[in-house]
Design a protein around this motif. Structure first.
Motif, short mmCIF file in Angstrom:
data_model
loop_
_atom_site.label_atom_id
_atom_site.label_comp_id
_atom_site.label_asym_id
_atom_site.label_seq_id
_atom_site.Cartn_x
_atom_site.Cartn_y
_atom_site.Cartn_z
N LYS A 1 0.84 -1.21 0.00
CA LYS A 1 0.00 0.00 0.00
C LYS A 1 0.87 1.26 0.00
O LYS A 1 0.61 2.22 -0.73
CB LYS A 1 -0.91 0.01 1.23
N GLU A 2 1.93 1.23 0.81
CA GLU A 2 2.82 2.40 0.87
C GLU A 2 3.52 2.63 -0.46
O GLU A 2 3.60 3.76 -0.95
CB GLU A 2 3.88 2.19 1.96
N LEU A 3 4.04 1.55 -1.05
CA LEU A 3 4.78 1.69 -2.30
C LEU A 3 3.87 2.18 -3.43
O LEU A 3 4.23 3.08 -4.19
CB LEU A 3 5.43 0.35 -2.68
N SER B 1 3.90 10.35 -6.66
CA SER B 1 5.06 10.96 -7.33
C SER B 1 4.98 10.92 -8.86
O SER B 1 5.96 11.19 -9.53
CB SER B 1 6.36 10.30 -6.83
N GLY B 2 3.81 10.53 -9.41
CA GLY B 2 3.68 10.73 -10.85
C GLY B 2 3.08 9.62 -11.69
O GLY B 2 2.95 9.77 -12.90
N CYS B 3 2.69 8.49 -11.11
CA CYS B 3 1.99 7.48 -11.91
C CYS B 3 0.55 7.93 -12.13
O CYS B 3 -0.18 8.22 -11.17
CB CYS B 3 1.99 6.12 -11.21
N ASP B 4 0.13 7.98 -13.37
CA ASP B 4 -1.26 8.34 -13.66
C ASP B 4 -2.20 7.20 -13.31
O ASP B 4 -3.37 7.40 -13.02
CB ASP B 4 -1.39 8.67 -15.15
N LEU B 5 -1.65 5.98 -13.39
CA LEU B 5 -2.46 4.79 -13.12
C LEU B 5 -1.52 3.74 -12.55
O LEU B 5 -0.37 3.65 -12.98
CB LEU B 5 -3.07 4.28 -14.44
N ARG C 1 9.99 6.18 -5.55
CA ARG C 1 9.67 7.59 -5.89
C ARG C 1 10.63 8.13 -6.96
O ARG C 1 10.22 8.80 -7.90
CB ARG C 1 9.81 8.47 -4.64
N GLU C 2 11.92 7.85 -6.76
CA GLU C 2 12.92 8.35 -7.72
C GLU C 2 12.65 7.82 -9.12
O GLU C 2 12.69 8.56 -10.10
CB GLU C 2 14.33 7.92 -7.28
N LEU C 3 12.36 6.53 -9.21
CA LEU C 3 12.08 5.95 -10.53
C LEU C 3 10.82 6.57 -11.12
O LEU C 3 10.79 6.92 -12.31
CB LEU C 3 11.92 4.43 -10.43
N THR C 4 9.78 6.74 -10.29
CA THR C 4 8.54 7.34 -10.79
C THR C 4 8.81 8.72 -11.37
O THR C 4 8.34 9.05 -12.47
CB THR C 4 7.50 7.45 -9.67
N GLU C 5 9.60 9.50 -10.63
CA GLU C 5 9.87 10.88 -11.09
C GLU C 5 10.65 10.87 -12.41
O GLU C 5 10.35 11.66 -13.32
CB GLU C 5 10.62 11.66 -10.00
N GLU C 6 11.60 9.96 -12.50
CA GLU C 6 12.38 9.88 -13.75
C GLU C 6 11.48 9.49 -14.93
O GLU C 6 11.56 10.08 -16.01
CB GLU C 6 13.50 8.83 -13.58
N LEU C 7 10.61 8.52 -14.70
CA LEU C 7 9.72 8.05 -15.78
C LEU C 7 8.68 9.11 -16.12
O LEU C 7 8.34 9.31 -17.30
CB LEU C 7 9.03 6.75 -15.37
N ALA C 8 8.18 9.81 -15.08
CA ALA C 8 7.17 10.85 -15.31
C ALA C 8 7.76 11.97 -16.17
O ALA C 8 7.07 12.56 -17.02
CB ALA C 8 6.66 11.40 -13.97
N GLU C 9 9.03 12.25 -15.93
CA GLU C 9 9.73 13.23 -16.76
C GLU C 9 9.82 12.71 -18.20
O GLU C 9 9.60 13.44 -19.17
CB GLU C 9 11.15 13.43 -16.16
#
Lengths: 265, 412
Positions: A34-36, A43-47, A247-255
């Motif tokens: 749940k936390e992950l 941090s940026g996943c739309d889904l 979070r770091e990976l999400t931000e990189e991918l969101a970018e």
């Protein structure tokens, strides 16, 4: 009416692809997942795709196999899936479930659809259920207002792409390579060709997955796909560095999905 | 031996074929990733052409006769029969085929199909190693590359067969995931197939999996029942009362059953691996104690928990150690045309020992389950009864297991 359609429309308006992240429920534990997943949404996943750990994941490579085994060893029960989905939906995120079909069949197809819808889930991705065998699911998904996300592959014929698209709603999941899940260094060159073929048959958004692990790859896929799907890379980051690494990976991918690389399509 | 008299007669379409999507009643079908559907369609199309092509049928007949050694013998077992209520026991000697089991029938057929499809690489799963050895053999014969996936537990208990496969030029990959037995070997083979489907045929060894495998594998094994029916009639002038065969995935059973499926007076009995006993939960008796679900592409009975997680099977026999079963067996169970009973490890090993000592034939432990069933059925039916047992394989590969079980090995 698909609840995911609005999301893809908003992303299109921003001239970007949607970022879709996968993690198994119950990995490493139920509260941990749940936390992950919450962090991925924040941090940026739309889904997010909430995976159902399964004993015999024939479409998955070693990374997701190991995560599923760990979740099952930790005692994950299918009934806990809905709490994980609810935690995302309650926080304002969007969640679909990705599952092999036997657990759904065993739970009861209609009961599963009912409980997923009431937890706030939006649909189900079915890696080993093709529309030909999906009669019960077509009915249950209609009844409970869930999207049906079927898969197409580079080996799919034109006829099968057309019939699969017709049975799908929300978006269509294009597997970019012939193979199991797992991060790869190079995005397959079969992906743009598959997406081009899919678009000849449907206006549904197309999400592309299998093998993505970096912002640069996400940007490349965003050049021709409506959604960029990332799975194994999130599992690996979660194992290595927990919530912060996710979070770091999400931000990189969101970018990445916001900077699509133009491709000749 | 061409046409209706040869093994290729088993390929002719019958009213027992599944529907176009591979369903036997509600069972079977294709619960598979879309990525593999094209390959399954290609295989279906190749088989539908081949089964009516005289060239293919002649070649299959020729291989069964000149390479596998068919027809296999029918042997009466009078000294064994004394322990089975005095009933007449007739053994269909699939153990005498080249490579030592019935598996060669299906392997030769599918290897021929592989060549027709223009593929040059074959992958297979194996439990006891019989199917792996047969596949490696056919690939050596036909010049195909061969990779066999085998659970790590099985590579240990069937080390001799691992060496055999390697001698035949195959690569053997020990599978270290899950229960490290047959089901996990199938998972790993499927993962290979989806990545290499362009040039690779998955030569599935049992009458399970996604359509068309249950029909395809059955048809290549129908030769067993076709021969046996003719041989029994020649020997005793009437049909047997019972046909008994072991059932793991169910390929030897479905092959011999089909010879008698339209003879309603003949009882068809499948003997499942009862392991330590069905009540202990440590067994592989899918049809006796399982519930409906999807595994490896087919809807059939299987061993699973309340969440639909597949359970581990337990059997002293590596070849029967599988939590699923071919979908046509689920249909035969539901329609009542066949019945299924569990045989414990202890009962199977007793029959294994008994046949060795009374008839000078060491059976595969898999086949010993059918023999144990015949002992029970003979006692139930008495000396008027005739029981045909499919002796699906020889026991050479099991000598190590048996030596340990009966404490015959020298102490270290």
């Amino acid at each position: 009416m698909s609840k995911l359609a609005g999301m893809f429309e908003a992303c299109r308006a921003e001239r970007r692809a949607a970022l879709i992240g996968y993690l198994p429920a119950g990995y490493p534990t139920v509260p941990g997942s749940k936390e992950l997943l919450g962090a991925m949404v924040a941090s940026g996943c739309d889904l997010v795709e909430v995976g159902v750990p399964f004993s015999d994941p024939v479409m998955d490579g070693p990374t997701i196999q190991a995560a599923a085994e760990e979740a099952l060893r930790a005692g994950f029960r299918l009934s806990e899936l809905f709490g994980v989905v609810d935690s995302i939906a309650s926080a304002g995120g969007r969640a679909v479930v990705m599952t092999y079909w036997n657990p759904v069949h065993r739970y009861g197809v209609d009961a599963f659809a009912r409980d997923l819808a009431s937890a706030g889930g939006l649909g189900v991705i079915t890696p080993d259920l093709v529309p030909d065998e999906a009669e019960q699911w077509l009915e249950a998904s209609e009844r409970h207002g869930l999207d049906r996300i079927f898969l197409v592959a580079p080996s799919s014929t034109e006829e099968r792409i057309a019939s699969t698209a017709k049975a799908s709603s929300g978006f269509l999941y294009a597997t970019s390579v012939m193979g199991v899940t797992g991060a790869r260094d190079v995005v397959s060159n079969a992906a743009p060709e598959l997406v081009r073929r899919v678009r000849e048959h449907t206006d549904l958004p197309v999400g592309v997955g299998l093998g993505v692990r970096s912002g640069a790859q996400a940007a490349e896929l965003a050049g021709f796909a409506d959604g960029v799907i990332v799975g194994s890379a999130f599992v690996t980051r979660a194992a290595e560095g927990g919530e912060r690494a996710v979070r770091e990976l999400t931000e990189e991918l969101a970018e990445g999905v916001r900077n699509p690389v133009a491709t000749i399509g | 031996m061409v046409g209706s008299e040869g093994g290729s007669a088993g390929l002719l379409p019958t009213s027992h074929d599944p529907d176009a999507k591979g369903h036997f009643g509600p069972w079977g079908g294709r619960f598979m990733p879309e990525a593999l559907i094209a390959a399954l369609d290609e295989l279906s199309a190749a088989y539908e052409k081949a089964r009516v092509d005289p060239e293919f049928l002649n070649e299959f007949d020729r291989l069964l006769r000149d390479y596998a050694g068919r027809p296999s013998l029918l042997t009466e077992a009078p000294r064994f029969a004394k322990h089975a209520g005095g009933a007449r026991i007739l053994l269909k000697r699939e153990d005498l085929n080249h490579t030592g089991s019935h598996k060669i029938n299906n392997v030769l057929g599918q290897a021929l199909l592989t060549k027709r499809m223009g593929k040059r690489r074959v992958i297979a799963e194996t439990g006891a190693g019989q199917h792996g050895v047969a596949t490696a053999t056919a690939c050596a014969l036909m010049g195909l590359d061969c990779v066999v996936y085998m659970g790590e537990v099985d590579t240990e208990r069937q080390a001799l067969n691992v060496a055999r496969m390697k001698l035949l030029g195959a690569e053997v990959v020990p599978v270290k995931t899950g229960s490290r037995t047959l089901k996990d070997a199938i998972n790993e083979a499927l993962r290979d197939w989806v990545a290499n489907v362009d040039d690779t045929h998955y030569l599935l060894g049992t009458a399970a999996g996604a359509h068309p495998f249950p029909m395809l594998v059955r048809d290549f094994h129908r030769v067993i029942g076709i021969e046996a029916r003719r041989q029994v009639l020649e020997l005793i002038g009437r049909l047997p009362d019972v046909v008994a065969a072991c059932v793991g995935g169910g390929s030897n059973a479905i092959g011999i059953f089909h010879g008698f499926i339209d003879d309603p007076e003949v009882r068809l009995v499948g003997l499942e691996p009862g392991g330590d006993g069905v009540s202990t939960g440590r067994h592989g008796a899918t049809l006796t104690a399982g519930s409906p679900g999807m595994l490896h592409g087919a809807y059939s009975y299987l061993l699973q928990d309340d969440d639909g997680q597949i359970a581990e099977a337990h059997s002293i026999s590596a070849g029967l150690d599988y939590p699923g079963v071919g979908p046509e067996h689920s249909w035969l169970k539901d329609t009542g045309r066949a019945e299924y009973r569990p045989i414990t490890d202890a009962e199977a090993m007793e029959a294994f020992s008994l046949l060795s000592r009374t008839e000078g034939i060491i059976p595969a432990i898999e086949s010993a389950h059918a023999l144990a069933g015949a002992i029970k059925l003979g006692k139930e039916l008495g000396e008027e009864a005739v029981i045909l047992v499919n002796l699906s394989g020889r026991g050479d590969k099991d000598v190590d297991t048996a030596a340990k079980y009966f404490n015959l090995a020298p102490q270290e």
